[in-house]
Design a protein around this motif. Structure first.
Motif, mmCIF file in Angstrom:
data_model
loop_
_atom_site.group_PDB
_atom_site.id
_atom_site.type_symbol
_atom_site.label_atom_id
_atom_site.label_comp_id
_atom_site.label_asym_id
_atom_site.label_seq_id
_atom_site.Cartn_x
_atom_site.Cartn_y
_atom_site.Cartn_z
ATOM 1 N N GLY A 15 119.186 68.605 145.518
ATOM 2 C CA GLY A 15 117.744 68.615 145.773
ATOM 3 C C GLY A 15 116.951 67.878 144.717
ATOM 4 N N ALA A 16 117.623 67.455 143.620
ATOM 5 C CA ALA A 16 116.892 66.704 142.596
ATOM 6 C C ALA A 16 116.447 65.371 143.210
ATOM 7 C CB ALA A 16 117.799 66.450 141.397
ATOM 8 N N GLY A 17 115.324 64.864 142.761
ATOM 9 C CA GLY A 17 114.781 63.632 143.325
ATOM 10 C C GLY A 17 115.778 62.487 143.264
ATOM 11 N N GLN A 18 116.290 62.237 142.070
ATOM 12 C CA GLN A 18 117.191 61.099 141.858
ATOM 13 C C GLN A 18 118.554 61.627 141.431
ATOM 14 O OE1 GLN A 18 117.291 57.723 141.860
ATOM 15 N NE2 GLN A 18 115.382 57.651 143.030
ATOM 16 N N ARG A 19 119.435 61.883 142.395
ATOM 17 C CA ARG A 19 120.768 62.351 142.009
ATOM 18 C C ARG A 19 121.623 61.166 141.568
ATOM 19 N NH1 ARG A 19 123.971 66.317 145.708
ATOM 20 N NH2 ARG A 19 124.543 67.485 143.848
ATOM 21 N N ARG A 20 122.522 61.435 140.622
ATOM 22 C CA ARG A 20 123.446 60.383 140.174
ATOM 23 C C ARG A 20 124.337 59.935 141.324
ATOM 24 N NH1 ARG A 20 125.780 61.422 134.567
ATOM 25 N NH2 ARG A 20 127.706 60.708 135.556
ATOM 26 N N GLY A 21 124.884 58.744 141.176
ATOM 27 C CA GLY A 21 125.785 58.226 142.206
ATOM 28 C C GLY A 21 127.042 59.059 142.369
ATOM 29 N N ASP A 22 127.408 59.822 141.323
ATOM 30 C CA ASP A 22 128.621 60.639 141.421
ATOM 31 C C ASP A 22 128.302 62.128 141.581
ATOM 32 O OD1 ASP A 22 127.625 61.065 138.907
ATOM 33 O OD2 ASP A 22 129.441 60.454 137.830
ATOM 34 N N ALA A 23 127.069 62.440 142.020
ATOM 35 C CA ALA A 23 126.699 63.854 142.187
ATOM 36 C C ALA A 23 127.528 64.529 143.281
ATOM 37 C CB ALA A 23 125.197 63.980 142.489
ATOM 38 N N PHE A 24 128.172 63.727 144.138
ATOM 39 C CA PHE A 24 129.042 64.339 145.158
ATOM 40 C C PHE A 24 130.179 65.118 144.493
ATOM 41 C CE2 PHE A 24 131.087 60.336 144.199
ATOM 42 C CZ PHE A 24 132.445 60.630 144.256
ATOM 43 N N GLU A 25 130.519 64.741 143.265
ATOM 44 C CA GLU A 25 131.571 65.482 142.559
ATOM 45 C C GLU A 25 131.098 66.891 142.209
ATOM 46 O OE1 GLU A 25 132.631 62.840 139.323
ATOM 47 O OE2 GLU A 25 134.015 61.712 140.602
ATOM 48 N N HIS A 26 129.809 67.009 141.917
ATOM 49 C CA HIS A 26 129.224 68.337 141.711
ATOM 50 C C HIS A 26 129.409 69.170 142.985
ATOM 51 C CE1 HIS A 26 126.087 71.350 140.570
ATOM 52 N NE2 HIS A 26 125.923 71.366 141.877
ATOM 53 N N ASP A 27 129.086 68.565 144.118
ATOM 54 C CA ASP A 27 129.173 69.298 145.392
ATOM 55 C C ASP A 27 130.620 69.705 145.694
ATOM 56 O OD1 ASP A 27 126.467 68.787 145.520
ATOM 57 O OD2 ASP A 27 126.693 67.040 146.829
ATOM 58 N N LEU A 28 131.565 68.813 145.367
ATOM 59 C CA LEU A 28 132.974 69.142 145.616
ATOM 60 C C LEU A 28 133.428 70.311 144.734
ATOM 61 C CD1 LEU A 28 134.472 65.536 145.940
ATOM 62 C CD2 LEU A 28 134.409 67.279 147.739
ATOM 63 N N MET A 29 132.944 70.327 143.483
ATOM 64 C CA MET A 29 133.295 71.441 142.583
ATOM 65 C C MET A 29 132.755 72.756 143.147
ATOM 66 S SD MET A 29 135.067 70.950 139.744
ATOM 67 C CE MET A 29 134.533 72.093 138.469
ATOM 68 N N ILE A 30 131.484 72.736 143.545
ATOM 69 C CA ILE A 30 130.873 73.976 144.039
ATOM 70 C C ILE A 30 131.580 74.426 145.319
ATOM 71 C CG2 ILE A 30 128.731 75.014 144.931
ATOM 72 C CD1 ILE A 30 128.727 74.473 141.885
ATOM 73 N N ALA A 31 131.890 73.482 146.192
ATOM 74 C CA ALA A 31 132.572 73.840 147.447
ATOM 75 C C ALA A 31 133.936 74.464 147.161
ATOM 76 C CB ALA A 31 132.727 72.602 148.329
ATOM 77 N N ALA A 32 134.590 73.999 146.088
ATOM 78 C CA ALA A 32 135.914 74.544 145.760
ATOM 79 C C ALA A 32 135.793 75.915 145.099
ATOM 80 C CB ALA A 32 136.658 73.584 144.832
ATOM 81 N N LEU A 33 134.756 76.113 144.296
ATOM 82 C CA LEU A 33 134.668 77.347 143.509
ATOM 83 C C LEU A 33 134.000 78.497 144.265
ATOM 84 C CD1 LEU A 33 133.754 76.140 139.900
ATOM 85 C CD2 LEU A 33 135.944 76.170 141.079
ATOM 86 N N GLU A 34 132.957 78.185 145.014
ATOM 87 C CA GLU A 34 132.124 79.244 145.601
ATOM 88 C C GLU A 34 132.927 80.277 146.407
ATOM 89 O OE1 GLU A 34 127.490 78.487 146.224
ATOM 90 O OE2 GLU A 34 128.778 77.658 147.795
ATOM 91 N N PRO A 35 133.737 79.838 147.389
ATOM 92 C CA PRO A 35 134.468 80.836 148.178
ATOM 93 C C PRO A 35 135.493 81.606 147.350
ATOM 94 C CG PRO A 35 134.973 78.576 148.908
ATOM 95 C CD PRO A 35 133.936 78.466 147.858
#
Ligand SMILES: Nc1ncnc2c1ncn2[C@@H]1O[C@H](COP(=O)(O)OP(=O)(O)O)[C@@H](O)[C@H]1O
Ligand SMILES: [Mg+2]
Length: 297
Positions: A15-35
């Motif tokens: 949701g940050a205005g300007q996400r880094r080009g590799d912010a998808f790695e953040h999403d992959l980490m959260i998707a792996a950890l959350e459940p």
């Protein structure tokens, strides 16, 4: 329910205005950890590390996550980790260990203690002449100049004997100079992910054609790597040489020398990306290790 904080930064937060080009790695980490965390009654909450202390109310443990802008604000970052610890939050990895790891001169300490590292010259200032001297020292035509406090290959320079920078050029930061190791482009960089002292998974990261940086921002790709016993041993030896307290997570990055033996490039103890795609067990392993730490608090 236990609340676990995952530190992010203004450019990795969803949701940050300007996400880094590799912010998808953040999403992959959260998707792996959350459940995996939810399965152990732990809620994962993402917090900007620069948020006021009050934002951490109710959080028992924080992982340093994707605080990928700390290198430009290192003193504030370290102060924040210490403030969190003082407020009773368990900080992983521990602030003392992070402080030690934040300046790459730790590589010199590890080398002095017997670790096989990439040969390095440490300089406060680098000029074209200094670059040339490093080429003489290493008997090479290409060197890599890196920040002593750095991450994500930011600010790094690859300098060739045939195309030295202009005479008035200086590298803008305290620096480390290394021979360019050609294995990066052929064999790639090897990463060994450790959770609570155990090797979880390993991977091989290759740069895009024509580049030498393996980071996804520059087109690098990574694949699962089955480490040989010798490689796993070399990575474990580095882990064992780290100062206390033992890290919750660590990524040991290696590069082969001309003889093919792995040399330590860095021991990432701050905010390493842990490559969940190459290690499907990462979530459950981290959840188990975090639950153990929360229980023993
Ligand atoms: N001596 C070297 N020879 C070849 N490539 C290198 C060398 N040092 C660094 N690199 C490349 O630059 C990248 C970033 O360097 P690294 O030391 O890992 O710093 P950072 O903390 O920025 O990740 C590496 O992942 C690798 O692709
Ligand atoms: Mg690196």
């Amino acid at each position: 329910m236990t609340t676990i904080g995952f530190l992010a930064c203004e450019t990795t937060l969803p949701g940050a205005g300007q996400r880094r080009g590799d912010a998808f790695e953040h999403d992959l980490m959260i998707a792996a950890l959350e459940p995996a965390f939810a399965a152990r009654d732990m809620i994962l909450t993402v917090v900007d590390w620069e948020a006021p202390l009050a934002s951490f109310d109710g959080i028992e443990l924080v992982m340093l996550g994707t605080a990928w802008n700390y290198q430009d604000k290192a003193p504030q970052f370290l102060d924040k980790l210490e403030a969190l610890a003082a407020a009773g939050v368990s900080v992983c990895n521990a602030p003392d260990l992070v402080r030690w790891n934040a300046k790459k001169t730790y590589l010199r300490e590890l080398a002095e203690a017997g670790a096989r590292t990439i040969p390095t010259l440490w300089r406060e200032v680098v000029t074209p002449r200094g670059a040339l001297e490093a080429m003489e020292t290493f008997d090479t035509d290409r060197i890599v100049v890196k920040r002593q406090v750095g991450a994500g290959a930011e600010g790094q320079e690859l300098i060739r004997r045939g195309s030295l920078p202009d005479r008035d050029w200086t590298f803008g930061y305290p620096a480390m100079l290394q021979p360019y190791l050609p294995a990066i482009a052929s064999d790639g960089e090897l990463s060994f992910v450790f959770i609570d002292g155990e090797l979880s998974h390993a991977l091989r990261k290759l740069p895009a054609d024509g580049d030498y940086r393996i980071q996804s921002l520059y087109g690098g790709v990574e694949n699962v790597h089955e480490p040989s016993p010798e490689e796993a041993q070399a990575a474990s030896t580095i882990l064992a040489a780290l100062p206390d307290p033992a890290p919750l997570y660590a990524r040991i990055d290696m590069l082969r020398d001309d003889d093919g033996s792995p040399l330590l490039m860095e021991a990432e103890l701050i905010e390493p990306y842990l490559y969940p795609e190459q290690g499907p067990q990462l979530g459950p392993r981290l959840a188990e290790a975090v639950a153990k730490r929360v229980e023993s608090q």
